[in-house]
Write a protein that holds these residues in place. Structure first.
Motif, short mmCIF file in Angstrom:
data_model
loop_
_atom_site.label_atom_id
_atom_site.label_comp_id
_atom_site.label_asym_id
_atom_site.label_seq_id
_atom_site.Cartn_x
_atom_site.Cartn_y
_atom_site.Cartn_z
N ILE A 1 8.41 -46.54 1.73
CA ILE A 1 7.14 -47.20 2.08
C ILE A 1 7.12 -47.42 3.58
N GLU A 2 6.07 -46.93 4.22
CA GLU A 2 5.91 -47.08 5.66
C GLU A 2 4.86 -48.13 5.97
N ARG A 3 4.84 -48.57 7.23
CA ARG A 3 3.87 -49.57 7.67
C ARG A 3 2.44 -49.11 7.38
N GLY A 4 1.67 -50.00 6.83
CA GLY A 4 0.26 -49.70 6.58
C GLY A 4 -0.02 -48.98 5.28
N GLU A 5 1.02 -48.51 4.58
CA GLU A 5 0.78 -47.81 3.31
C GLU A 5 0.38 -48.79 2.22
N LYS A 6 -0.54 -48.36 1.40
CA LYS A 6 -0.95 -49.13 0.22
C LYS A 6 -0.52 -48.32 -1.01
N VAL A 7 0.51 -48.80 -1.69
CA VAL A 7 1.19 -48.01 -2.72
C VAL A 7 0.96 -48.62 -4.10
N GLY A 8 0.52 -47.80 -5.04
CA GLY A 8 0.37 -48.22 -6.43
C GLY A 8 1.56 -47.74 -7.24
N TYR B 1 -9.86 -49.07 -11.35
CA TYR B 1 -10.89 -49.22 -10.32
C TYR B 1 -10.26 -49.81 -9.05
N PHE B 2 -9.41 -50.80 -9.24
CA PHE B 2 -8.69 -51.46 -8.14
C PHE B 2 -7.79 -50.45 -7.42
N LEU B 3 -7.04 -49.65 -8.19
CA LEU B 3 -6.14 -48.65 -7.59
C LEU B 3 -6.94 -47.58 -6.85
N ASP B 4 -8.08 -47.19 -7.41
CA ASP B 4 -8.91 -46.20 -6.72
C ASP B 4 -9.44 -46.73 -5.39
N THR B 5 -9.79 -48.01 -5.38
CA THR B 5 -10.38 -48.62 -4.19
C THR B 5 -9.34 -48.87 -3.10
N LEU B 6 -8.11 -49.21 -3.50
CA LEU B 6 -7.12 -49.74 -2.55
C LEU B 6 -6.06 -48.75 -2.10
N VAL B 7 -5.37 -48.08 -3.01
CA VAL B 7 -4.11 -47.42 -2.65
C VAL B 7 -4.32 -46.03 -2.07
N ASN B 8 -3.35 -45.59 -1.24
CA ASN B 8 -3.35 -44.22 -0.73
C ASN B 8 -2.10 -43.45 -1.14
N VAL B 9 -1.24 -44.10 -1.92
CA VAL B 9 -0.04 -43.46 -2.47
C VAL B 9 0.18 -44.01 -3.88
N GLY C 1 -2.59 -40.13 -2.41
CA GLY C 1 -3.98 -40.38 -2.80
C GLY C 1 -4.10 -41.57 -3.72
N ASN C 2 -5.33 -41.82 -4.17
CA ASN C 2 -5.57 -42.96 -5.05
C ASN C 2 -5.32 -42.59 -6.51
#
Length: 561
Positions: free
Chosen positions: A35-42, A233-241, A255-256
């Motif tokens: 996990i890197e800085r700024g990543e939003k991970v689900g 819906y939350f994961l689609d809106t927020l995460v990029n990994v 991706g989401n």
């Protein structure tokens, strides 16, 4: 700065070869994650896959059996546990102030230094006065840079966003409901602003307004986020990994949530094709070796082919799909076109020996084939209205008229209709004694209860298992009207998708309560927004509802201006 140093600075967390077993059963094996800085991970996976266990290992609450965890230097991790660190005898305001204890201590020192500077005895001691002034200037600068003058504003904005705007800040925490405590714990950890924020099902107990606010806040959150959630819906809106834990191992997708689903299907198809092709090539090579290894003229060629085969890097056999819930809702008979008429009903409740109004002037109707969602803020009375329609409660006034031939099946989010002392088999069979045991067992197998599982006591089941028992009973009922209260609660992502498809194929009438926006978008063709003074009807799904609300708000703003 060279590339390697940049990577070290960006890297917040690195897991390598994490393994964990309980009572001889492997939960996690060889888990690697970055996990890197700024990543939003689900973090996703079926119930029991080990998602929460992995969070606990990262947080240091649970030791791993083997593997390495590397955490960035001076990095602060925030982990939302249930009622995370809340002092039950504190007030809401005092609990939030505790987040800023260091700043408040410095503010206290600043006030003391101000008092000291005004002491007349310092007038003749320039050296001591200058020393105090320098200390004051240094502390004051640090206090300002750390946001010391913004503490009250930060707390009020956070509490408002998390739905506490109408709650007295002097309320003691032990007087809050379970859901309110969870929201307060989330508010507290968000105020702490850790470098890595770890959240386990943070959208539970949140209404749509709070959910929307939280998503906006987390999208702009400066740190990294690792979140376990069944809210697609939350994961689609927020995460990029996305990291998926499947069969004890983890795989990373960019991706989401929707992108992950698409990539997983595509990757599996490609891998299966490559595997089949390689197996064909291996088969041909083995056949050639077998036919020629003993032949004088071609033995050398066969031995070379065998060496070549030994060097082949064999692809792993594609994973078979996990056994998933199998669900459908057949009808015994169809209902009349007019399924339900609700005319001007009012409902009240008794509190402290006083009768208080909960809702009034409720009017709506259901037609055969409708899929209608009942929505509204927490506490407005959605479940009470549902139970009133089922005649569990008596309205104060008004008419509830069910149409001819309506047979009603009810799904209770609390699973209160399940008897804790029953086995899974007896719970279902006692409701449908006319069905032979083999058929009941077959149905339970479709709901993932196989062999000895059917003899588990209801009391020992997880929330997801109880939900599957309730769904099995509902399916066997063959009702032409389904009344469902939060049907996706306790279900993992895959079971939710199976339930959605079954309800999409359902030919009866569906009336349901849900906070699952993905579920609402998939199923609803009408939204009923419940208010204390009536019901507002919106045609379409959740996105249509949001769009209509936004348009109405704009029109109201124009009219007021």
């Amino acid at each position: 700065m060279n590339f390697y140093k940049e990577r070290v600075i960006k890297m917040l967390l690195h897991l390598k070869g994490i393994c964990k077993s309980y009572l001889g059963e492997t939960i996690l094996s060889n888990i690697s994650m970055k996990i890197e800085r700024g990543e939003k991970v689900g973090l996703v996976g079926v119930n029991g896959a080990g998602k929460s266990t992995l969070l606990k290992i990262i947080a240091g609450d649970t030791p791993s059996d083997q593997g390495e965890i590397s955490i960035g230097k001076a990095m602060k991790i925030g982990y939302l546990r249930q009622h995370s660190g809340l002092q039950m005898d504190n007030t809401i305001w005092c609990e939030m102030l505790n987040v800023f204890a260091e700043l408040l201590e410095v503010e206290k020192q600043l006030r003391q230094l101000e008092k000291t500077m005004s002491d007349p005895s310092l007038e003749g001691n320039a050296v001591k006065f200058d020393d105090i002034m320098n200390r004051y200037a240094t502390k004051s600068q640090w206090f300002m840079e750390q946001g010391g003058y913004e503490i009250e504003g930060k707390i009020r904005r956070m509490l408002s966003g998390m739905g506490f705007q109408n709650r007295s800040m002097n309320t003691q925490i032990h007087k809050l409901s379970g859901g309110q405590k969870t929201r307060l714990a989330l508010a507290k950890i968000l105020l702490q602003q850790p470098d890595l924020l770890m959240l386990d099902e943070p959208t539970n107990h949140l209404d749509f307004t709070t959910l929307t606010w939280l998503e906006g806040y987390l999208r702009s959150y400066p740190g990294a986020i690792l979140v376990v959630s069944h809210d697609r819906y939350f994961l689609d809106t927020l995460v990029n990994v996305i990291y998926e834990i499947e069969r004890t191992e983890a795989r990373r997708y960019t991706g989401n949530y929707s992108k992950y689903v698409e990539s997983k299907v595509k990757n599996r198809a490609i891998h299966a094709k490559k595997y089949d092709l390689q197996q064909q090539q291996i088969g041909k090579m083995e056949d050639y070796i077998r036919r020629n290894i003993t032949m004088a003229t071609s033995s050398k060629s066969a031995k070379n082919k065998r060496k070549q085969l030994e060097r082949v890097k064999r692809l792993e056999q594609p994973l078979k799909n996990l056994k998933l819930l199998q669900l459908s809702f057949p009808l015994e008979k169809t209902s009349h076109k007019d399924v339900l008429q609700v005319r001007d009903i009012s409902i009240s409740f008794r509190e402290n020996y006083e009768q208080k109004s909960l809702m009034q002037h409720i009017n709506f109707q259901l037609q055969r084939g409708d899929k209608v969602a009942l929505i509204g803020p927490n506490g407005i009375g959605k479940s009470t209205l549902l139970k009133t329609l089922l005649k569990d409660y008596q309205p104060d006034s008004g008419v509830i008229e069910w149409g001819h031939g309506a047979s009603i099946g009810y799904y209770d989010q609390e699973q209160a209709t399940l008897h804790p002392d029953n086995t899974v088999l007896n719970e279902v069979w006692s409701r449908f004694p006319h069905i032979e045991e083999a058929s009941i067992r077959s149905v339970l197998g479709n709901f993932l209860f196989t062999s000895e599982d059917v003899f588990k006591k209801i009391a020992s089941l997880s929330g997801g298992e109880k939900a599957r028992v309730a769904l099995a009973k509902l399916m066997l009922q063959k009702a032409n009207v389904l009344m469902m209260d939060e049907p996706t609660n306790h279900l993992d992502l895959y079971s939710k998708e199976v339930l959605e498809q079954a309800l999409l194929n359902y030919e009866g009438t569906l009336f349901f309560i849900s906070h699952d926006r993905y579920f609402l978008n998939k199923l609803a063709n009408k939204m009923l927004e419940l208010q204390a003074t009536g019901v507002i009807v919106f045609n379409g799904n959740y996105d249509d509802y949001v769009s209509a609300k936004s348009q109405n708000d704009k029109q109201s703003l124009l009219l007021n201006n």
